[in-house]
Design a protein around this motif. Sequence first.
Motif, PDB file in Angstrom:
ATOM      1  N   TYR A 153       0.842  -1.202   0.000  1.00 58.88           N
ATOM      2  CA  TYR A 153       0.000   0.000   0.000  1.00 58.88           C
ATOM      3  C   TYR A 153       0.879   1.255   0.000  1.00 58.88           C
ATOM      4  O   TYR A 153       2.042   1.180   0.426  1.00 58.88           O
ATOM      5  N   ASN A 173      -5.035   1.290   2.889  1.00 55.86           N
ATOM      6  CA  ASN A 173      -4.802   0.113   3.731  1.00 55.86           C
ATOM      7  C   ASN A 173      -5.872  -0.932   3.468  1.00 55.86           C
ATOM      8  O   ASN A 173      -6.845  -0.694   2.740  1.00 55.86           O
ATOM      9  N   VAL A 174      -5.717  -2.085   4.104  1.00 57.08           N
ATOM     10  CA  VAL A 174      -6.615  -3.217   3.835  1.00 57.08           C
ATOM     11  C   VAL A 174      -8.036  -2.920   4.282  1.00 57.08           C
ATOM     12  O   VAL A 174      -9.005  -3.427   3.692  1.00 57.08           O
ATOM     13  N   GLU A 175      -8.208  -2.087   5.307  1.00 53.59           N
ATOM     14  CA  GLU A 175      -9.549  -1.761   5.788  1.00 53.59           C
ATOM     15  C   GLU A 175     -10.352  -1.004   4.730  1.00 53.59           C
ATOM     16  O   GLU A 175     -11.570  -1.118   4.649  1.00 53.59           O
ATOM     17  N   GLU A 176      -9.675  -0.204   3.920  1.00 60.78           N
ATOM     18  CA  GLU A 176     -10.357   0.572   2.895  1.00 60.78           C
ATOM     19  C   GLU A 176     -10.607  -0.219   1.615  1.00 60.78           C
ATOM     20  O   GLU A 176     -11.427   0.186   0.784  1.00 60.78           O
TER      21      GLU A 176
END
Length: 455
Positions: A153, A173-176
């Motif tokens: 990222y 990031n992975v959450e998005e």
Amino acid sequence: MFNKILIANRGEIAVRIIRAARELGVGTVAIYSTADRDALHVHLADEAICVGPARSTESYLNMNNILSAAVATGAQAIHPGFGFLSENSKFARLCEEMNIKFIGPSAKVMDMMGDKINARAEMIKAGVPVTPGSEGEVHTTDEAVKIAEEIGYPIMLKASAGGGGKGIRKVNNVEELVPAFEAAQAEAQAAFGNGAMFIERMIFPARHIEVQILGDSQGNVIHLGERDCSLQRNNQKVLEESPSVAIGHTLRQEITAAAVKAAQHVSYENAGTIEFLLDESSGKFYFMEMNTRIQVEHPVTEFVSGVDIVKEQIRVANGNELSVKQEDVTFSGHAIECRINAENPKFNFAPSPGKITNLFLPSGGVGLRVDSAMYSGYSIPPYYDSMIAKVIVHGENRFEALMKMQRALLEFDVEGVITNVDFQLELISDPHVVAGDYDTSFLGNVFLPEYQKED
């Protein structure tokens, strides 16, 4: 030379093509929707034919109606302009099948370079630097998560068949990732009928540098220098200039050579643009995409190179060689273009259609051009893009160009609709822009927050 061409577009680009054709002694056919019956391009063309109702899908995107109009009027070629069907390989292929010349690259090349995944693969073969990213189409969030972990990222999600800023999301990031992927995919499906995505590592901060190329059917390919298109909002260009202040002589030679190599690799014919991201800190640049059509911002290149790109498009499509060779192309001065839109910058750039009750376009002096299809009394329809004009200036140096643009914007007067003229005037006067100190994040992260605070 062609006797007659049909312009499959509207607005200022249709007017621009009609004028170029007329100067070449070529007859023109305008198409229009019922909403554009009183549009300027309809009045300027030698002939005009209605191809459907206001909705684009039923008129300017209606391939059968447009081809029928070409046959009915005896047009030998079709110029698609930009947007609409300009990068639609199916339309280009239908033109070929009907023995109507498509003024642009072949359908085969369009398929190769219009699809971002195919284009990326071809650039790797050509030895043109590309950003780390997915090697093929990405269809699911699970695939996206795995690929993002591998390349790191932040990343950019992009629609494979995309353009015009549609189907693009930045992910930190992975959450998005999952919500961004689903939103971008849905947007791509709605805009292009194709939800295929691909992923690239984000180069940030970066300059958006593009190189104008021209190719003919005899295998000649030249470049007309670069444009800096880093001033963008939501991946949509707002202001463009040439040359870029971020590029020195050596880097300019490298990036333009890479663009020519890219075009030669695919045997490119007609006008096209190779877009790169430049990492200023390292001086490295990476292929981003190719636009297989004329660009909105082509006038800045015409000013600095002295080459009429639209006329070259028509000549090349007619089978002629390019009228200039690379050694003939010389670059002079500095050019800037501001896009003038009927929109309200203070209200999240909401479109502002309506009737123009008074219009005064800037004029006078050497090195000032306004491309527009507007006139006093014209009603801007709500169905299409909000751009109503382009103000383009040329000066002996960048400072002169900046001052000339400020003068031109101060003269620009339009009543009846809200425009972004004052917004562009503030942008062109901003100390960072005057100093050439900006990248693709500047407009959204620095300029706009301050601008929107003002009353």
